[in-house]
Design an enzyme around this catalytic site. Structure first.
Site, PDB file in Angstrom:
ATOM      1  N   ARG A  72       0.797  -1.224   0.000  1.00 26.34           N
ATOM      2  CA  ARG A  72       0.000   0.000   0.000  1.00 26.34           C
ATOM      3  C   ARG A  72       0.835   1.284   0.000  1.00 26.34           C
ATOM      4  NH1 ARG A  72      -2.226  -3.496  -1.522  1.00 26.34           N
ATOM      5  NH2 ARG A  72      -4.153  -4.469  -0.820  1.00 26.34           N
ATOM      6  N   SER A 120     -11.827   0.511   1.906  1.00 28.23           N
ATOM      7  CA  SER A 120     -11.079  -0.072   3.026  1.00 28.23           C
ATOM      8  C   SER A 120     -10.405   1.041   3.824  1.00 28.23           C
ATOM      9  CB  SER A 120     -10.039  -1.054   2.487  1.00 28.23           C
ATOM     10  OG  SER A 120      -9.343  -1.665   3.543  1.00 28.23           O
ATOM     11  N   GLU A 142      -5.585   3.616   5.783  1.00 28.78           N
ATOM     12  CA  GLU A 142      -5.409   3.406   4.346  1.00 28.78           C
ATOM     13  C   GLU A 142      -6.079   4.532   3.576  1.00 28.78           C
ATOM     14  OE1 GLU A 142      -6.657   0.051   1.051  1.00 28.78           O
ATOM     15  OE2 GLU A 142      -5.851  -0.619   2.974  1.00 28.78           O
TER      16      GLU A 142
END
Length: 324
Positions: free
Chosen positions: A184, A233, A303
């Site tokens: 990520r 998310s 995130e």
């Protein structure tokens, strides 16, 4: 060329207008960003700039005063804009960055192209390996910035090279191996604005590719609140654990704060159940983090990318997170 007819608020231009360079794209003052984020919350952009293409973006940045803040957004799928809005220039890549071309077993896509559209063009060309993109809301630019992934694959697995423009207006062509892609995140400089990507596929059977994409769509609709006002998310999975399981163990499923709620369907999603503020959503996320930390000692990392100023606050923007 930037003219009064190219932008909103032209009758009474704010002081910042005099500091902006000429551009071929559209400049808007005070554009409300809640209209473009999936959460449907957030304050205005002081300036919203939609460049006409890569050269227009490069020319604009090279002439923009160095002290002018620049923030880049995509389609707002993994983004929380704070209630006070965003100072300086917010750049949103639009129609000049959505082209997609099949080149043998590779696809060249503009950074503004939707991930799902790239998956679709790959399927029609009989190229496998890009199916996972159909399960990621957002654009290729955002996917590059955060090395987006889902369903067992991520951008790092298929990226050949990328094009980016830096804050000084210089254009960079860089191989995937030089971007430092990891879970990520990318090690690319934070001021780079990705404008295009070359993605690798593998020759496959179009019917089987379609079947896999249908499986991904069904799995996503079954497990995620896809029809809610959400940012996707919310927290990264810690090493060796799943964020949603930690959140569930901490008793946060269905937890509310004002009109913000931890989704009952998937508790790593925060949702706006109607009239939430960005402050409520962010505060709820911090409460979730605190409860998980108290129970497990694990620090959940955001995130979702959070940008701008809290409501009523003045001064410099703050930015957190790696999403787009």
């Amino acid at each position: 060329m930037r003219t009064a007819g190219d932008r909103d608020g032209a009758a009474a231009l704010p002081a910042i207008a005099a500091r902006l360079p000429e551009a071929h794209g559209r400049v808007t003052f005070g554009a409300m960003l809640d209209r473009v984020t999936w959460f449907q919350v957030g304050g205005p952009a002081e300036v919203l700039f939609k460049p006409a293409g890569t050269q227009d973006l490069a020319d604009f940045l090279s002439a923009l005063p160095a002290d002018m803040p620049v923030t880049v957004i995509g389609v707002g799928s993994n983004l929380l804009v704070r209630d006070g809005g965003v100072d300086g220039v917010v750049i949103r890549l639009g129609r000049g960055f959505v082209d997609m071309q099949v080149d043998g077993t590779e696809i060249v896509a503009g950074a503004g192209a939707l991930d799902v559209n790239v998956a679709e063009i790959a399927q029609r060309a009989g190229l496998s390996g890009l199916e996972f993109l159909s399960g990621i809301p957002g654009t290729i630019g955002g996917a590059l910035r955060m090395n987006a992934g889902a369903y067992g694959a991520e951008i790092a697995d298929i990226l050949v090279s990328a094009t980016a423009v830096d804050r000084q207006g210089r254009v960079h062509e860089v191989a995937a191996a030089d971007l430092g892609l990891s879970y990520r995140r990318t090690a690319a400089p934070s001021d780079w604005i990705f404008t295009a990507a070359r993605l690798r596929g593998v020759a496959g059977d179009a019917a089987r590719i379609r079947a896999r994409m249908d499986e991904i769509r069904a799995a996503r609709e079954d497990s995620q609140p896809v029809r809610s006002r959400t940012g996707g998310s919310t927290f990264k999975n810690p090493e060796g654990a799943r964020a949603w399981e930690l959140i569930d163990r901490a008793g946060c499923r269905g937890l509310t704060m004002g009109a913000a709620q931890v989704s009952e369907r998937h508790c790593n999603f925060l949702i706006n159940i109607g009239g939430a503020t960005a402050a409520e959503i962010e505060a709820l996320g911090e409460e979730v983090r605190a409860r998980v930390r108290a129970l497990t000692g694990i620090e959940l990392g955001w995130e979702i990318r959070r940008i701008g100023r809290p409501g009523g606050a003045a001064g410099q923007n703050s930015e957190d997170g790696s999403g787009s």
